[in-house]
Design a protein around this motif. Structure first.
Motif, mmCIF file in Angstrom:
data_model
loop_
_atom_site.group_PDB
_atom_site.id
_atom_site.type_symbol
_atom_site.label_atom_id
_atom_site.label_comp_id
_atom_site.label_asym_id
_atom_site.label_seq_id
_atom_site.Cartn_x
_atom_site.Cartn_y
_atom_site.Cartn_z
ATOM 1 N N GLY A 80 0.698 -1.351 -0.083
ATOM 2 C CA GLY A 80 -0.038 0.070 -0.013
ATOM 3 C C GLY A 80 0.572 1.289 -0.012
ATOM 4 O O GLY A 80 0.607 2.012 -0.752
ATOM 5 N N ARG A 81 1.602 1.497 0.956
ATOM 6 C CA ARG A 81 2.630 2.589 1.097
ATOM 7 C C ARG A 81 3.238 3.103 -0.118
ATOM 8 O O ARG A 81 3.297 3.866 -0.776
ATOM 9 N N GLN A 101 -9.186 6.556 -1.428
ATOM 10 C CA GLN A 101 -8.935 6.965 -0.109
ATOM 11 C C GLN A 101 -9.817 7.830 0.725
ATOM 12 O O GLN A 101 -10.343 7.920 1.725
ATOM 13 N N ASN A 102 -9.751 9.197 -0.328
ATOM 14 C CA ASN A 102 -10.674 10.194 0.391
ATOM 15 C C ASN A 102 -12.399 9.714 0.658
ATOM 16 O O ASN A 102 -12.831 10.093 1.653
ATOM 17 N N VAL A 128 -7.304 0.356 -0.924
ATOM 18 C CA VAL A 128 -7.061 1.149 0.124
ATOM 19 C C VAL A 128 -7.338 0.464 1.675
ATOM 20 O O VAL A 128 -6.881 0.889 2.651
ATOM 21 N N ALA A 129 -8.349 -0.357 1.258
ATOM 22 C CA ALA A 129 -8.796 -1.057 2.772
ATOM 23 C C ALA A 129 -7.565 -1.851 3.477
ATOM 24 O O ALA A 129 -7.431 -1.878 4.596
ATOM 25 N N GLY A 130 -6.818 -2.516 2.483
ATOM 26 C CA GLY A 130 -5.619 -3.169 2.738
ATOM 27 C C GLY A 130 -4.535 -2.432 3.362
ATOM 28 O O GLY A 130 -4.039 -2.762 4.317
ATOM 29 N N THR A 131 -4.368 -1.193 2.800
ATOM 30 C CA THR A 131 -3.207 -0.141 3.018
ATOM 31 C C THR A 131 -3.657 0.610 4.445
ATOM 32 O O THR A 131 -2.821 0.690 5.187
ATOM 33 N N ALA A 132 -5.091 0.487 4.730
ATOM 34 C CA ALA A 132 -5.450 1.347 6.138
ATOM 35 C C ALA A 132 -5.426 0.209 6.963
ATOM 36 O O ALA A 132 -5.869 0.580 8.103
ATOM 37 N N ALA A 133 -5.068 -1.055 6.795
ATOM 38 C CA ALA A 133 -5.217 -2.031 7.767
ATOM 39 C C ALA A 133 -6.447 -2.453 8.318
ATOM 40 O O ALA A 133 -6.648 -2.454 9.587
ATOM 41 N N THR A 209 -3.348 14.571 4.273
ATOM 42 C CA THR A 209 -2.259 13.500 3.732
ATOM 43 C C THR A 209 -2.855 12.244 4.078
ATOM 44 O O THR A 209 -3.502 12.151 5.254
ATOM 45 N N TYR A 210 -2.480 11.120 3.397
ATOM 46 C CA TYR A 210 -2.973 9.739 3.715
ATOM 47 C C TYR A 210 -1.984 9.342 4.940
ATOM 48 O O TYR A 210 -0.915 9.366 4.858
ATOM 49 N N GLU A 211 -2.533 8.771 5.651
ATOM 50 C CA GLU A 211 -2.224 8.032 6.928
ATOM 51 C C GLU A 211 -2.922 6.763 7.136
ATOM 52 O O GLU A 211 -4.086 6.940 7.605
ATOM 53 N N PRO A 212 -2.295 5.653 7.122
ATOM 54 C CA PRO A 212 -3.052 4.549 7.396
ATOM 55 C C PRO A 212 -3.245 4.413 8.617
ATOM 56 O O PRO A 212 -2.644 4.596 9.563
ATOM 57 N N GLN A 213 -4.623 3.635 8.988
ATOM 58 C CA GLN A 213 -5.211 3.492 10.346
ATOM 59 C C GLN A 213 -5.833 2.365 10.513
ATOM 60 O O GLN A 213 -5.992 1.718 9.853
#
Length: 215
Positions: A80-81, A101-102, A128-133, A209-213
């Protein structure tokens, strides 16, 4: 692609071709341009004319949609990153990830269901769901719901219209056009809303900015 051409194309590619397209559009970044909604609707219509078996068609489409989303989730979870830092190419457009992501940040977990009816977004939502954990159990629940509503709903719509409306194939092109319009309407509304929000924001307001959560 015209309605008649799409029908002939589907007859040519058969079940495996239909399922492969649904899989690619659900989880592979190169599949964002594929005609998932019109494909399912037209395949459902052809099933009503006994060219395809509706039960086999729906089962395979559902399985491939769910499996495709799982591949997208795994891609996002592992890479993802790197994807958000990747430069644009002819196939990959980073802006699609950012837009998704937005949308995900605004609508949360239900994005996995809503995205099924939105071209481009449905391809990148699981990534995006995987990237955001996002928790896999939660993701899988929404994945199953969204996959069922999309594949079963759109395919059965084509099937039942083919059964109840005489010569409905004459109206396939405008019907498909309406389906496509309805599919992209939420994306258009989201882009317009974002544009208005950005226009009304103070000029010195920092950009998010994008930050996975963890979900």
């Amino acid at each position: 692609m015209h309605g008649e051409n799409l029908q002939e194309w589907i007859k040519h590619i058969g079940y495996l071709g239909i399922w492969a397209i649904i899989f690619a559009e659900s989880g592979l970044m190169i599949g964002f341009f594929l005609p998932g909604d019109s494909l399912l609707f037209t395949a459902g219509f052809l099933a009503s004319q006994n060219f395809l078996n509706i039960f086999v068609l729906i089962f395979g489409a559902f399985a491939c949609a769910v499996f495709g989303d799982n591949v997208g989730y795994a891609t996002g979870h592992r890479f993802g990153r790197r994807l958000f830092q990747k430069e644009d190419s002819r196939i990959f457009k980073r802006k699609y990830l950012i837009q998704t992501q937005n949308f995900y940040a605004k609508h949360g977990q239900k994005t996995i269901v809503l995205a099924r009816f939105m071209p481009i977004v449905r391809t990148f939502a699981p990534i995006v769901a995987g990237t955001a954990a996002m928790r896999y159990k939660t993701f899988m629940t929404y994945n199953l719901i969204g996959g069922a509503v999309w594949t079963v709903g759109v395919t059965l719509l084509g099937f039942f219209l083919g059964k109840v409306i005489p010569d409905v194939d004459k109206y396939l092109l405008p019907i498909i056009a309406v389906i496509i319009l309805v599919s992209i309407a939420p994306s258009i509304w989201h882009v317009v809303a974002e544009h208005r929000s950005a226009k009304n924001s103070p000029p010195d307001e920092p950009q998010e900015t994008y930050e996975p959560q963890e979900k």
